[in-house]
Structures are given as C-alpha cells and as structure tokens.
Write a protein that holds these residues in place. Structure first.
Motif, PDB file in Angstrom:
ATOM      1  N   LEU A 254       0.835  -1.196   0.000  1.00 46.16           N
ATOM      2  CA  LEU A 254       0.000   0.000   0.000  1.00 46.16           C
ATOM      3  C   LEU A 254       0.871   1.249   0.000  1.00 46.16           C
ATOM      4  O   LEU A 254       0.666   2.176  -0.794  1.00 46.16           O
ATOM      5  CB  LEU A 254      -0.896  -0.021   1.243  1.00 46.16           C
ATOM      6  CG  LEU A 254      -1.692   1.246   1.529  1.00 46.16           C
ATOM      7  CD1 LEU A 254      -2.693   1.508   0.421  1.00 46.16           C
ATOM      8  CD2 LEU A 254      -2.427   1.133   2.864  1.00 46.16           C
ATOM      9  N   ARG A 255       1.858   1.232   0.888  1.00 42.66           N
ATOM     10  CA  ARG A 255       2.728   2.408   0.978  1.00 42.66           C
ATOM     11  C   ARG A 255       3.514   2.594  -0.307  1.00 42.66           C
ATOM     12  O   ARG A 255       3.732   3.700  -0.772  1.00 42.66           O
ATOM     13  CB  ARG A 255       3.685   2.242   2.152  1.00 42.66           C
ATOM     14  CG  ARG A 255       2.929   2.371   3.452  1.00 42.66           C
ATOM     15  CD  ARG A 255       3.854   2.603   4.598  1.00 42.66           C
ATOM     16  NE  ARG A 255       3.109   3.029   5.762  1.00 42.66           N
ATOM     17  CZ  ARG A 255       3.593   3.071   6.988  1.00 42.66           C
ATOM     18  NH1 ARG A 255       4.847   2.708   7.186  1.00 42.66           N
ATOM     19  NH2 ARG A 255       2.855   3.496   7.992  1.00 42.66           N
TER      20      ARG A 255
ATOM     21  N   LEU B 229       1.274   4.110  -2.659  1.00 45.36           N
ATOM     22  CA  LEU B 229       1.107   5.533  -2.340  1.00 45.36           C
ATOM     23  C   LEU B 229       2.310   6.330  -2.826  1.00 45.36           C
ATOM     24  O   LEU B 229       2.171   7.371  -3.473  1.00 45.36           O
ATOM     25  CB  LEU B 229       0.954   5.713  -0.828  1.00 45.36           C
ATOM     26  CG  LEU B 229      -0.430   5.420  -0.240  1.00 45.36           C
ATOM     27  CD1 LEU B 229      -0.353   5.387   1.272  1.00 45.36           C
ATOM     28  CD2 LEU B 229      -1.433   6.479  -0.672  1.00 45.36           C
ATOM     29  N   ASP B 230       3.493   5.804  -2.505  1.00 47.00           N
ATOM     30  CA  ASP B 230       4.717   6.513  -2.887  1.00 47.00           C
ATOM     31  C   ASP B 230       4.819   6.618  -4.402  1.00 47.00           C
ATOM     32  O   ASP B 230       5.125   7.661  -4.955  1.00 47.00           O
ATOM     33  CB  ASP B 230       5.947   5.777  -2.339  1.00 47.00           C
ATOM     34  CG  ASP B 230       5.976   5.837  -0.821  1.00 47.00           C
ATOM     35  OD1 ASP B 230       5.133   6.547  -0.257  1.00 47.00           O
ATOM     36  OD2 ASP B 230       6.833   5.159  -0.217  1.00 47.00           O
TER      37      ASP B 230
ATOM     38  N   ILE C 240      -4.997   1.409  -3.980  1.00 44.44           N
ATOM     39  CA  ILE C 240      -4.983   2.118  -2.695  1.00 44.44           C
ATOM     40  C   ILE C 240      -6.389   2.181  -2.119  1.00 44.44           C
ATOM     41  O   ILE C 240      -6.598   1.942  -0.932  1.00 44.44           O
ATOM     42  CB  ILE C 240      -4.410   3.545  -2.885  1.00 44.44           C
ATOM     43  CG1 ILE C 240      -2.932   3.463  -3.227  1.00 44.44           C
ATOM     44  CG2 ILE C 240      -4.636   4.388  -1.645  1.00 44.44           C
ATOM     45  CD1 ILE C 240      -2.377   4.730  -3.827  1.00 44.44           C
TER      46      ILE C 240
END
Lengths: 875, 375
Positions: free
Chosen positions: A228-229, A232-233, A690
């Motif tokens: 997920l991160r 996001l990134d 996401i």
C-alpha cells in the motif's frame, strides 16, 4: 548428642516444685515408675525443651503449665562433640532460653541464638531426620498427629503405616510432599504434556497458537501495508511527474522545438542537394579532362614509337641477310669434310682385313709345331703307365698286416719273459764233489761242481757206482701254459706274415717301403707327361691336326701391316671430327635467320598499330593541335567547378546533426506524450489498489496486529516462565525426595533388616523400596495382610525403625538419643526380652532412654536405672 | 480583538488497540472518536472559534471510510466551530488518497492545512502550517515560516507536527523542529503535535498532548489547550482542559521488608467508581518476604476485575527469604531440602539471572502450595 540430665520446675503436675533426673549415661537408661508419677511429664518437658520456642504460646506449651499457672522451667545438660552444655528454657512469663558452656560456666547464647543452637542440635541437616528420636506410647512421630490418636484405647495402632510413617515422612516430606508434587503436576499438566510440549486445547498451547497466528497475520498485513505504501509513494511520484509533463508551457516548448528543428532540417537538406549536384558535375569534368589528356599523351608517344620501329626494322633486315650468307658457307664446308671422312673409313677397312688374314696364318704355323711335341709326350706316358702297373703288383706281394711286426716283437719279448719265469720256479739240484768222486749226471748230462741244475717234474740222477736216483718235483707247471699260448700266437702271426721269424719280417718290410717309393716316382713322371689325363692330351692333338690341315701362306710383314692399320684409323677419326665441327656453325646461322625474321614480324605489327593511332600521316600535325586545345578547355572548366564546390561546401551545415536534433525533439515530444498517458494509466491502477486497501483498513489492521502480537508474545513468555517455574519446582521436589531416599531410607532399610531378624525369626517383612513402608508380611510361608499385624509387632517395628535411624545417624557422626515412652505396652514377655536384646545391641553405640510403667517387665531390661529427685532451680 | 482557539493534536482516530482483548479495544477506539465531541464542547464553553489539530488526526495513512466519514460528520455537526487539520507523520501528504478524499468530503467548517503558505483563519490572524509531506521528511518543515511575511499587526500562529530536539513518539533524527522557531519566525504561538503528553517548550511554544491518551508512557490525563492571544506580539494565555475518558496510569509500588504490600497497593488505586475507566500498569519493586508476595499475588487477582485493564510487573521485586519462611514450608526433610535447594539457586551468582528468577518463583510457588496443603 547425649543427654546427661533433665530438670524441670513448675511443669504440669509439678506446680511450684521440680524434679531432676540426673546421671543419664551411655547405653540403655531406664526410668521405671508407676503411672502418674511424673514420667510422661518429664518426657513432654524434654520434648518441649527441644522443639518449642521459648516465646511460643502454642497449645503444646500451654499444656506444660500447671493448673495453678506459672512459668514452666526446663533444663537439660547435654554433651556433644563440642563440649558439655546446659540448656535452660523458661516459658510464658519471663520467657527465656539460655545455653551455658558447662566446661567454663560461660553463657554462650540467649534467646533466638539459643534457639538456633538447639535447632542445630535437633536437626541433623535439614533433609535428615531429627537429632532426637522419639517413640511414645502409640505415637510414632514427633509431629502433631490427629489428636484422637492420643485418646482412648483405640488411639494406638490405627494402622501399621503410621508406625513407620512418622520417620519416613520426616525425611521424605511424606504426604505433604506428595500433595505438593501432585498439585504442581496438576498445574503443569494444565499447560504442557508429559514430554514438556504445550498441551493442545489448553491456554498455553492456545496462546502459542494465537501468537503464531498473529505473527503470520502481522507479516501478511505488513506485506500488504508495504504494498500500500509502495503504491502511495509510487502514485505520488507519478502524479508529480505527470504534473510536470502536463504543464502548458512545457508542452508548447516541446512543440516549438520540433518546428524549429524541422525548418532547420529542410534548409540543410536543400543545401545538401545543391552541393551534391555540383560535386557530380565536378567529377564529370574531371573525367573528361583526364580522357583528353590521356588521348594527347597516347598520340605523342605513338609518334615517337613509330620512328623507333622504323630504325629497328632496318637493323633486323641487315642481320638476317648476314646470317643467310654465313649459313651457305657453312653448308659447303660440311660437305667437304664428309667426303674426307668417307675416304678415310674405306682405307681403314682394307688395312683391317689384311691384318686379320696375317694373324690366321701365324696361328696355323704354331699349331703344327706343337703337334709333334704332343705325339712324343703321349708315347712316353703310355710306357710309364705300364711300369706303374707292374710296380703296383709287386707292392701287393710285399704287403703285411699293419703293426704285425710290432706285435711280433712284443710276443718274442713275452716268450722270453715267460721262459725266464719258468726257469726260476723249477726245483734244482747241485752237487759238491769229493775229491775224486765220479761225475753224477742229471737226465743224462753231467752235473758240474758248484752249478745248480733245475729240472721239471721228474729227473733222474745217475750216480755212478750207486745207481739211478729219481727226483720228483710236485710243482705245477702254470708258467708253461702262458708260454705255450704266446708261442702259438707267434706261430699264427708268422704264418700270416709269411715269414719265418722277426728278422725275415723286418727285411720284407724294408722291401715294401722301397717298392712304394719307386711307384710314387713313376706316378709323378706320368703326371708331368699328361697333366690333364690322356683324353685331354688326345683331344689337343686332334685340334692341332685340324688347324694344320688348312694352312695358307701370307707374305707380308705383320708389323708393317699393323702400323698401316693404325694410321688409317687415326685418319678416319680426324676426318670425322672435322666433319662434326662444321655442324654447329650451320645450325647457329639457321637460328639467327629465324630470330631476325620473327623480330621483323613483331616490329611490323607494332608499326601497323602506331599507324592506326596516328592516322593518316597528312592529318597528324593538325590532329595533335586539336587535341591540345581540347585539353586546355577542360582544364579551365575543372578549375571553375572546383571553386564552385568549395564554396558550397563551406556554406553547408551538418545535415546529420540537424536531423539528429530534429529526431531528438520529436522523440522528446513523443516520449512526453507516451509517458503522460502511461502515468495516467498507472495512477489509475494505483488509485484503485490504494482505494481497495484503504477501504479494507489494512493499515489499521496491521497496527492492531502488531499490538496484539506484542501482547500475545508477553503472554507466551509468561506461560513459558510459568512452565519453567513449575518444572523447576517439580524437579527440585523430585530430586530432594529421591536424595532423601538415597541418603537415609535405603541405609535405614539396611540397618533395619538385622534388627528384624533379631526380633522376628518366624516372620519376614518386605518393604516397598519407594515408600519404605511394610509391603508384605510372610509368616510361616503364608502371606498376611499388613493390617493384621498385632499391636505388639507394630510398636516393635516402630521402635526398631527408630533404632535403625539412630544407628545410621551414629554412623554418620551425629549420634542421637532414642527416647521411648511406654513404647512397649503391647509386647508380650518373650518379645519384650528380644526387644531388650535389640536395645542393648544398639546401645553399644548410643544413648537410649526408656520411660516405662511396667516395672516388673522392665526389670529384665537391665541398664542404668534412673531416679527422679526433687529439684529446685537456683535463683 | 482577542483570538481564542483550542490547540489539540494526535487524535489517532481509528486506532485499534490490538494488545487488549474483549470489549476494551472497541471502547478505546470509540473514546478517540468521542474526543471530537469533547473538544467541540470545550470550544463552545470557552468561546473559542477555531480548533487547531496539529497532526496525526488519523492513526493511519489509509483510515477506513467509516472512520473518515464519521469524523468529518462529527466536525460538521459542531459548525460554526472551525476545524483546521494538519497532516502529521501518521497521516502525511504521502497518503494522497486520504487527502484527496478529505478534500472531496470535508464540510465547510473544516480546513485542510496541506500547503506551506499563510492561511487566514480569522481577520488579521494568519496560520502558518507546516504539513508533513512524507512520513519522515528529513528536514525542519517549519523553516519556511521565518521568511513568510504577513502584514503589520497580524497575529501569526504556527502549526507543526514533529519532535523538537531529541524526544519524539517515534525515532527522532533530521526532521527536528527548531525549538526556538516561534522566536525566529516571529510567531505569537506555535502549536505543536506528535508528543502525546502536554509539554511547554517556551511561553509561545507548546505540545498540546493527545485529548485521549493511548499508552502508559506519559501518565497524564487526556488534555487540550485553550489559547487566547490578545493582539500581535502579546503573550498567549494558555489553559489546559481535561478531555480524556480513559485514564492510563502507571503505578509504582516500591516495597521494603516489613511493608504491608497489599495495603500499600490499595493506597495507590483510584477510587472504586473510577476504576472502570482506568487502565493500570502496576510496577512492583523493592523487596518483600515470601508471604508478602503470596498475599500480593492473591490481592492482585482479586483487584483485577475492577479495572478496564490491569497488568503488573514484579520482575524488579526481590523476595527476601528468611529461615522461618523456609520453616513454614517444612522444618526438615525432603520438602525443606527442595526449598533450600531453590533458595540457594535463587541467590547463586553462578546461575543466570533467568535461572535465578525461575528458582525464586519456584520457591514462592512451593511456599504457596505448602501453605495450602497445611491448612
């Protein structure tokens, strides 16, 4: 430890007064008194002194007080390895405890320290039995028992187990130990299996399972959160990039860049085309100029070459003519030499024929001379041959066997030898005459004085005047036989040789030799006359005869003829060489002619070629001028074109570079477009991902799982510790129990066994190795119920067990007094005596104090009789 | 004109408390949501127009839609109170989805301070926010405030999230806010978030602490700050307000031999009716006898159900063991032998600390069992 004296004051029935039991010695001590005399009080006081704290107000202590109240005082003198001490305790009011070293009268401990001193005496190590061993009427242990046991007639011997159990429990922890172990095991079994693994279905296993589940869950969620991160990134980065790309001015600039590059490229391209055309033109002119120049050069060189060829042709013709003349001359010379050679050859042939005839004639003449000589030789040889045949016949007559003469000689010698031997062996007779006696003769011959005569066999002596005396010799005649044999051999040999005796034989031998040498001479002669035999001689003769038959006559000098032939031969060779010498000259001239003709042909061909190049001679000059003018024109044009090209080249820009710029600008624009759309797609993808995950609240779940995992980890650690603690406790208990068994119980069993044998000859008791309690009883081979043991036997067992313990303690260096208070009430007289024996046996090594009311029965015990005396403590 | 506002931070909405079990996690989660209401009620009572949330309003970068929606709805409910939400490290701008959603769904009375530019939150009151761009920005995000100009006479309020110097809820490092930022940037007040307990850095710089505590670390009740600024350059007047519904208490019980451990522990406990909302972490140290320890253990067992949560740590509690303690197990024999062996092991330097602790605990257990069996 040993007890030397016991004193008590204000205890139970002894209100405000006291008694003392002094002079307690080694071995068996007996205090025999009627009931209610204070015997049991003494016993209890002694017990309280050792086992009750001076500060205690427990029931047992309370019981010590007289009904009238007051402070019980108890005192005992003891002896240990360290010395002799007095222990004094006062309970209740002014409660105190003191230890005095009787050796020097010093107070060595008071209050708690004194209690510690006492404790060290009665506790033979914490895991061991007490340092005092008690057996009370029906009571088997020092610890508090069911109070009901102490009362009533049934108080005693509820079970056999109790009789020994006291000491066993004191050592092994007994029932409490078992209960604690059971409780520990119970708690442990809630957590783990017997093998120490977490027990399925129980909280421990559940916690581990939950922790493992959470661990997996946390990892799974962490991975999802990472994803997920990451999304996001990535989306943030993509969005940033997209914003950059999508800015209007950036887009405009990219478009403008492409346009500018395109224009630049168009210009550059047209420039490039012009330059290329000019270069092509330049190249064309260069080719034309080159062609013209080469044509002119060819023409000029052809003209030069034409002149050279003409000169060469003339020279070649001259050489050819010269060669023809020379060849003709050589032909003539050769013909003459040939004729001379032919003539010389004929002459030589003739000389040779004459020489041959002359040789033949000379050979015939020689043969004729030789024929006569050979005839003579043949005739001589035939005479000699006849003589040889006659001589050979004579030699045959004279021939004797080989070595016969030598053998004959040997035989003669042998005969002589045998004869001499025979003579020596014969009997002999001699005579010495008296003067004037007639002559006696032997076998007719007179026997002379001093001469021995031998005879053989039998001889007759004629003695004149007397008669004939016959002599006989008994000797054998062996030697004669050998002689006869030899004589016989001689006779045969002589006959064979054809002679009479050795001398004749020798003469014959000489004759033979002589004839033989004569024969050899003759044979030699013959071989001289006819060395190759008669046949050869005769054939030779016939040959000569033939030659001689056709003999002819030549009248010429052989030497002259031979010289003539040699001269002719020389002449022929000379002529031949002369003829040969002419040949090469002739062929050389032929070659020269051919070479000259060939050269001329070549030169002619070249001249034709040159003429073709040059054209008609009349037009040649004009033509050359025309060609020169053309060349000059091309040179001018070439220079002009070169200038033009150079100028164009200087102006031209690098087309490749311009094109590269254009391509780059285009690709930048395209890439930006492509990236923009790709980024939009990616962003859409990540956004979806996401959203999906955040709707799932995966991050919240992850944090939750981390916290839950940490908490569960702590719980598992707690359980681990709980398990470790319980296991440690269980092990400690098990170890202590088994140690106690090993240290005390088994040795006690060993001590007990001989005592049992002493007491029970008809009963055998087996003990359980683990609990050390009586297990089976065999009486007269019958197994009996342990419960059915008589009361007497039970109390006896109880006493014996104490004795066994005491013995063990004594062996270990800590002897403890055994104190028996009416311990043998149930034993019959026979048994009791045996008991006494056992006591005395034990008492050799330690102190036994017996309190009893059975005065009569215990008279037989013997031992040191104790007295109770009045006593008042010194203030 | 006086500007009054409430300074709070670290609401951590949506936090789940997985370390607890039963209803407690749900209650704690709900208590966090309820802090919105309590802040709003305080604002109304105190006459504050604005509530500044200095970061970590949400516990995660991707709170569930329910958490998000209900928080916004709750804020809207208290209009016209004005909420300003600053991205913190837990809900940084990196969480684009969160901020996109917030932007789309935020009601009028909620402002998102997502840009490092001055924001007028009231007439002549400028807010200078330093939103966290990523989880670990690696630089002092408040630096820009130094150069941000505002017109003369404007009240300047800084809003930032992160550590000053070396203390932080998470690992400190490069992204440390200069502690004197208020002075440097001429701020009238710098409202900070990140530290869950209220702290005053200087007269103009404060951490508000979390309105609802979420751990034992700080041992402070949930609180928020009401700040009044009379005019530009005037010193702010700050008062703390209680906002927590659950109390997280770390209790330290240091025993000496002879203490009545159970009584001492009882003294520490809050009043009975408050225990339901209390999470207690009892840390027992010092020394006690075996019987004290046994009694304490059973007293704890009995007290447990009073509390929302009760945990105790007695690793630091040393057990004194005397001969009469051992005597209480048995005066001799194998039981005493086992007790002596455990006692020796518990004090043996040759053993590891862990083994000593196990032996000590085993001895305690033996004592307890021996008492039980004797009785």
């Amino acid at each position: 430890m040993k007890i030397l004296a016991l004193r008590l004051f204000n205890v139970k029935r002894f209100a405000a007064r006291g008694v003392a039991i002094e002079g307690i010695g080694d071995g068996v001590n007996v205090l025999c008194a009627a009931n209610e005399f204070g015997k049991s009080t003494s016993f209890e006081a002694l017990h309280a002194l050792f086992f009750q704290l001076h500060s205690s107000t427990a029931g047992d202590v309370k019981n010590l007080r007289p009904y009238s109240g007051g402070n019980p005082l108890i005192e005992a003198d003891i002896s240990t390895q360290q010395g002799v001490f007095r222990i004094t305790k006062q309970f209740y009011g002014r409660g105190s405890a003191r230890i005095i070293d009787l050796g020097n009268g010093r107070l060595i401990a008071q209050a708690d320290e004194a209690e510690n001193f006492i404790a060290s005496l009665v506790r033979g190590g914490t895991a061991g039995p007490a340092g005092l061993l008690w057996v009370r009427q029906g009571m088997t242990g020092i610890e508090k028992r069911n109070r009901a046991d102490e009362e009533g007639d049934t108080k005693i011997r509820t079970s056999l187990l109790q009789s020994v159990q006291g000491e066993v429990e004191a050592v092994t922890g007994g029932r409490r130990m078992s209960e604690i172990i059971a409780a520990t095991e119970e708690e442990l079994s809630q957590l783990v299996t017997r093998t120490g693994k977490a027990k399925a279905g129980e909280p421990y296993a559940a916690a581990i399972e939950e922790r493992n589940r959470l661990e997996a869950e946390e990892q799974r969620l962490a991975a999802e959160v990472r994803l997920l991160r990451d999304a996001l990134d990535k989306r943030a980065a993509a969005a940033k990039r997209l914003a950059e790309l999508d800015r209007t001015e950036e887009r405009e600039e990219r478009r403008r860049n492409v346009e500018v590059a395109q224009v630049a490229f168009g210009t550059a391209k047209s420039q490039f085309e012009t330059l290329r055309a000019a270069k092509v033109e330049l190249e064309l002119i260069r080719v034309q100029q080159d062609t013209a120049q080469r044509a002119l050069e060819t023409f000029k060189s052809a003209a030069e070459k034409a002149v050279t060829i003409t000169v060469a042709l003339n020279e070649v013709e001259r050489k050819r003519l010269e060669a023809v003349t020379n060849r003709d001359m050589a032909l003539d010379t050769a013909a003459k030499a040939r004729a001379a050679f032919d003539a010389a050859e004929i002459e030589e042939q003739e000389a040779l024929a004459l020489l041959v005839r002359l040789d033949a004639m000379l050979k015939a003449r020689e043969a004729h001379e030789r024929l006569g000589e050979l005839q003579q030789k043949l005739e001589g040889a035939e005479v000699v041959l006849k003589e040889i045949e006659q001589a050979e016949a004579e030699v045959v007559l004279l021939k004797m066997p080989e070595k016969a003469v030598t053998e004959l000689e040997n035989i003669d010698v042998e005969i002589a030898k045998f004869r001499a031997v025979a003579e020596a062996g014969r009997s002999s007779v001699g005579i010495a005459y008296e003067p004037h006696s007639p002559i006696v003769s032997l076998s007719g011959e007179p026997l002379r004085e001093g001469k021995q005569r031998s005879y053989n066999g039998q001889a007759e002596l004629t003695i004149p005047g007397i008669g004939i005396l016959t002599l006989r010799s008994g000797q054998p005649v062996g030697g004669d036989r050998q002689l006869q044999q030899s004589q016989e051999r001689r006779r045969v040999l002589l006959a064979l040789m054809g002679v009479e005796d050795l001398a004749a034989a020798r003469l014959k031998q000489v004759n033979e030799q002589y004839k033989k040498s004569d024969l050899r001479e003759k044979k030699m002669h013959l071989s001289l006359l006819a060395p190759d035999g008669f046949a050869k001689l005769r054939a030779e003769l016939a040959t000569y005869r033939a030659v001689t038959n056709d003999m002819l006559e030549v009248k010429a000098d052989p030497a002259q003829v031979r010289a003539a032939h040699e001269a002719a031969e020389a002449k022929r060779i000379t002529a031949r060489e002369a003829w040969r010498a002419v040949g090469p000259t002739q062929s050389g001239m032929e070659d020269a002619i051919v070479a000259a003709s060939t050269q001329a042909a070549v030169l002619n061909a070249e001249r034709v070629q040159m003429d073709a190049i040059l054209g008609q001679p009349a037009m040649r000059v004009e033509r050359e001028e025309q060609m020169a003018a053309q060349l000059a024109d091309f040179n001018t044009r070439l220079a002009e074109q070169l200038t033009l090209v150079k100028g164009l080249q200087e102006e031209a820009v690098d087309l490749a570079l311009v094109e590269a710029t254009l391509n780059r600008m285009r690709s930048v624009a395209e890439a930006a477009m492509k990236e923009t759309s790709q980024l939009r797609e990616e962003i859409a993808g990540w956004t979806a991902e996401i959203r999906a995950r955040s709707e799932d609240a995966v991050e919240e779940k992850w944090r939750e799982s981390i916290d839950a995992l940490a908490a569960m980890g702590i719980r598992v650690v707690g359980y681990n510790k709980e398990v470790a603690v319980l296991q440690r406790l269980r092990d400690a208990l098990a170890t202590a129990r088994s140690q106690a068994r090993e240290t005390y119980l088994l040795p006690v069993m060993n001590e007990l066994r001989p005592l049992l044998g002493l007491l029970f000859d008809d009963v055998s008791i087996t003990f359980d190795e683990k609990t050390l309690l009586p297990d089976r009883i065999m009486r007269n081979g019958q197994e009996e119920d342990v419960e059915r043991l008589s009361g007497g036997m039970r109390e006896q067992l109880s006493v014996l067990t104490r004795l066994a313990f005491a013995r063990l303690l004594a062996k270990n260096g800590g002897p403890a007094p055994v104190i028996l208070d009416d311990a043998l009430v149930y034993s019959d007289d026979d048994r009791i005596e045996r008991m006494f024996d056992a006591l005395h046996r034990q008492a050799r090594e330690q102190q036994i104090i017996v309190f009893s009311c059975r005065q009569r029965a215990f008279q037989k015990l013997g031992g040191n009789a104790l007295q109770m005396l009045d006593w008042t403590p010194a203030e | 004109m006086t500007f009054r506002f409430i300074h709070s931070s670290d609401l951590h909405l949506g936090k789940r408390f997985g370390q607890f079990s039963g209803d407690l996690p749900a209650q704690l989660r709900e208590a966090r949501h309820a802090s919105i209401r309590r802040l709003a009620e305080h604002a109304r009572e105190q006459g504050a127009s604005t509530i500044l949330l200095a970061g970590d309003t949400f516990d995660t970068e991707t709170p569930s839609p329910m958490v998000l929606r209900q928080a916004l709805t709750e804020m809207r409910h208290y209009a016209p109170i004005h909420w300003v939400i600053l991205p913190g490290n837990h809900d940084s701008l990196q969480a684009a989805q969160l901020w996109i959603t917030l932007k789309a769904e935020a009601p009028e009375n909620v402002t998102l301070a997502v840009d490092a530019t001055p924001l007028e939150i009231a007439p002549r009151v400028m807010l200078l926010p330093a939103p966290c761009t990523t989880r670990r920005p690696g630089r002092d995000l408040s630096e820009w405030m130094d150069g941000a100009g505002t017109s003369e006479g404007t009240i300047r309020i800084g809003l930032a999230h992160g550590a000053v110097q070396s203390f932080s809820e998470e690992d400190g490092g490069l992204d440390v806010i200069a502690p004197d930022r208020a002075r440097r940037a001429g701020l009238d007040y710098l409202a900070l978030g990140d530290w869950h307990g209220g702290v005053e850095i200087d007269q103009r710089t404060r951490y508000s602490g979390s309105p609802e505590p979420d751990r034992f670390k700080h041992d402070r009740p949930g609180e928020a700050l009401i700040v009044s600024i009379e005019a530009a350059s005037a010193l702010p007047e700050v008062t703390s307000l209680e906002t927590g519904s659950f109390s997280w208490r770390t209790m330290k019980l240091d025993l000496v031999d002879g203490d009545d451990a159970v009584a001492r522990m009882g003294e520490l406990f809050p009043e009975a009716h408050l225990r339901r909302q209390a999470l207690v972490k009892l840390v027992i140290g010092g020394r006690t006898r075996l019987d004290g320890r046994t009694a304490l253990a059973s007293a704890i067992q009995s007290a447990r159900p009073d509390f929302a949560w009760f945990e105790f740590h007695d690793e630091a509690l040393a057990t004194e063991c005397e001969t009469d303690d051992l005597d209480a197990i048995d005066i001799g024999g194998a039981l005493r032998g086992a007790a002596d062996a455990l006692f020796a092991e518990a004090g043996s330097a040759a053993r590891s600390a862990e083994e000593r602790e196990v032996a000590r605990a085993a001895l305690g257990r033996l004592y307890a069992l021996a008492q039980k069996v004797s009785s």
